[in-house]
Motif scaffolding. Structure first.
Motif, PDB file in Angstrom:
ATOM      1  N   VAL A   1       4.955  17.407  14.378  1.00  0.00           N
ATOM      2  CA  VAL A   1       4.411  16.201  13.755  1.00  0.00           C
ATOM      3  C   VAL A   1       4.272  15.151  14.854  1.00  0.00           C
ATOM      4  N   ASP A   2       3.086  15.047  15.412  1.00  0.00           N
ATOM      5  CA  ASP A   2       2.902  14.234  16.617  1.00  0.00           C
ATOM      6  C   ASP A   2       2.254  12.879  16.358  1.00  0.00           C
TER       7      ASP A   2
ATOM      8  N   SER B   1       0.811  -1.219   0.000  1.00  0.00           N
ATOM      9  CA  SER B   1       0.000   0.000   0.000  1.00  0.00           C
ATOM     10  C   SER B   1       0.845   1.269   0.000  1.00  0.00           C
ATOM     11  N   GLU B   2       2.014   1.199   0.631  1.00  0.00           N
ATOM     12  CA  GLU B   2       2.885   2.371   0.789  1.00  0.00           C
ATOM     13  C   GLU B   2       2.121   3.568   1.351  1.00  0.00           C
ATOM     14  N   ALA B   3       1.144   3.270   2.208  1.00  0.00           N
ATOM     15  CA  ALA B   3       0.343   4.336   2.814  1.00  0.00           C
ATOM     16  C   ALA B   3       1.152   5.121   3.839  1.00  0.00           C
ATOM     17  N   GLU B   4       2.158   4.480   4.421  1.00  0.00           N
ATOM     18  CA  GLU B   4       2.984   5.122   5.443  1.00  0.00           C
ATOM     19  C   GLU B   4       4.453   5.078   5.035  1.00  0.00           C
ATOM     20  N   GLN B   5       5.195   6.120   5.376  1.00  0.00           N
ATOM     21  CA  GLN B   5       6.631   6.154   5.150  1.00  0.00           C
ATOM     22  C   GLN B   5       7.329   5.507   6.344  1.00  0.00           C
ATOM     23  N   VAL B   6       8.140   4.513   6.098  1.00  0.00           N
ATOM     24  CA  VAL B   6       8.917   3.890   7.165  1.00  0.00           C
ATOM     25  C   VAL B   6      10.285   4.566   7.189  1.00  0.00           C
TER      26      VAL B   6
ATOM     27  N   ALA C   1      16.444  13.150   3.224  1.00  0.00           N
ATOM     28  CA  ALA C   1      16.190  11.707   3.203  1.00  0.00           C
ATOM     29  C   ALA C   1      14.929  11.349   2.429  1.00  0.00           C
ATOM     30  N   GLY C   2      14.245  12.349   1.884  1.00  0.00           N
ATOM     31  CA  GLY C   2      13.035  12.085   1.116  1.00  0.00           C
ATOM     32  C   GLY C   2      11.799  11.856   1.957  1.00  0.00           C
ATOM     33  N   VAL C   3      11.804  12.335   3.194  1.00  0.00           N
ATOM     34  CA  VAL C   3      10.656  12.156   4.089  1.00  0.00           C
ATOM     35  C   VAL C   3       9.717  13.346   3.947  1.00  0.00           C
ATOM     36  N   ASP C   4       8.455  13.071   3.648  1.00  0.00           N
ATOM     37  CA  ASP C   4       7.424  14.093   3.516  1.00  0.00           C
ATOM     38  C   ASP C   4       6.721  14.233   4.862  1.00  0.00           C
ATOM     39  N   LEU C   5       6.914  15.352   5.522  1.00  0.00           N
ATOM     40  CA  LEU C   5       6.350  15.556   6.858  1.00  0.00           C
ATOM     41  C   LEU C   5       4.831  15.687   6.854  1.00  0.00           C
ATOM     42  N   GLU C   6       4.237  15.806   5.685  1.00  0.00           N
ATOM     43  CA  GLU C   6       2.785  15.921   5.580  1.00  0.00           C
ATOM     44  C   GLU C   6       2.101  14.559   5.438  1.00  0.00           C
ATOM     45  N   LYS C   7       2.894  13.499   5.296  1.00  0.00           N
ATOM     46  CA  LYS C   7       2.344  12.157   5.110  1.00  0.00           C
ATOM     47  C   LYS C   7       2.638  11.272   6.312  1.00  0.00           C
ATOM     48  N   PRO C   8       1.842  10.212   6.528  1.00  0.00           N
ATOM     49  CA  PRO C   8       2.034   9.348   7.702  1.00  0.00           C
ATOM     50  C   PRO C   8       3.445   8.765   7.772  1.00  0.00           C
TER      51      PRO C   8
END
Length: 285
Positions: free
Chosen positions: A259-260, A168-173, A229-236
């Protein structure tokens, strides 16, 4: 007394408030099992902040799970922290040796059980001593308190959820281990684990979030590290590491950015990297 919005407090702030009767100071220092003596508890007995109780990361765990320090049942956590003198109306400051091994994990675990009045001492014992503040030795006896946990499942991820996320790639690990471990270029310190990473995960070594003096980088610097690192702070986001300890440093840094609502994969590589575990990726991402 009320806490600041920032999840970190400075040594001076703590020194100014340490006599508050609602405040509980907790030493959550942690060392890897392969570390040579003295143990974290030995270090605590030799030197700790005034009135601090010792929080054993390995003991605040599910005794029936063979993986290292997996989260306990709510009633087990309640008994443990209640014995340390923590009640629901307490104000808790956790600290460690100053290496961010232990305190962020304890901070996250309190939040997992619905307790929000918890902060991390920036720079830990190292910064406290550098500021010239007093320490004590020996055990600290504290009257037990009643603690009623409110388990927040949204803050925790288990292996089946992380496996489902491969498709799903719904969340960034986001993996807090070193780049060499993330790429599978070195052997894992946890015995019997395969080298590599969770496919599709991103790498933010927890040390990249810290300054040389054991302070955490500024919000602008933290944003830059995550962006690189390619992390989108707006996504889970789900944080991971070797065994769920330094993953909480990522969680802490994200909280500093506002981001809590993030989650932590408790089993982390100690679970995923087992010989019969899920797929593994290696090499540069």
């Amino acid at each position: 007394m009320t806490f600041l919005h920032d999840p970190l407090v400075s040594p001076q702030w703590l020194a100014d408030h340490i006599a508050d009767p609602k405040l509980r100071v907790i030493d959550a220092s942690y060392k890897m099992p392969a570390a040579r003596p003295p143990t974290a508890h030995d270090d605590y007995l030799a030197r700790h902040l005034p009135g601090a109780a010792f929080y054993d990361v390995d003991a605040v765990a599910d005794p029936d799970n063979p993986l290292p320090h997996m989260v306990p049942q709510p009633e087990q956590f309640a008994r443990y922290v209640g014995a340390l003198g923590v009640g629901n109306d307490s104000l808790v400051v956790v600290y460690d040796a100053g290496n961010y091994l232990g305190a962020p994990r304890a901070w996250w675990t309190f939040k997992l059980y619905g307790f929000e009045n918890v902060r991390v001492l920036e720079g830990g014992l190292k910064a406290w001593l550098a500021a010239g503040h007093a320490v004590e030795n020996g055990e600290v006896a504290t009257p037990a308190q009643d603690f009623a946990p409110r388990f927040d499942a949204a803050r925790l991820r288990k292996i089946d959820q992380v496996i489902a996320n491969l498709d799903s790639e719904a969340e960034q690990v986001v993996d807090a281990r070193s780049r060499e471990r993330f790429e599978g270029a070195v052997a894992e310190p946890w015995p019997g684990r395969r080298p590599g990473r969770i496919p599709g995960s991103r790498n933010v070594p927890f040390t990249d979030l810290l300054n040389a003096d054991a302070t955490m980088k500024s919000p602008d610097e933290l944003r830059a590290v995550f962006a690189a690192a390619g992390v989108d702070l707006e996504k889970p986001i789900v944080s991971s590491c070797g065994s769920g300890v330094t993953a909480a440093v990522i969680t802490l840094a994200l909280k500093r950015l506002g981001v809590d609502r993030t989650a932590l994969y408790d089993g982390s590589w100690a679970e995923w990297g087992l010989p019969d575990g899920p797929p593994v990726a290696t090499g540069p991402a």
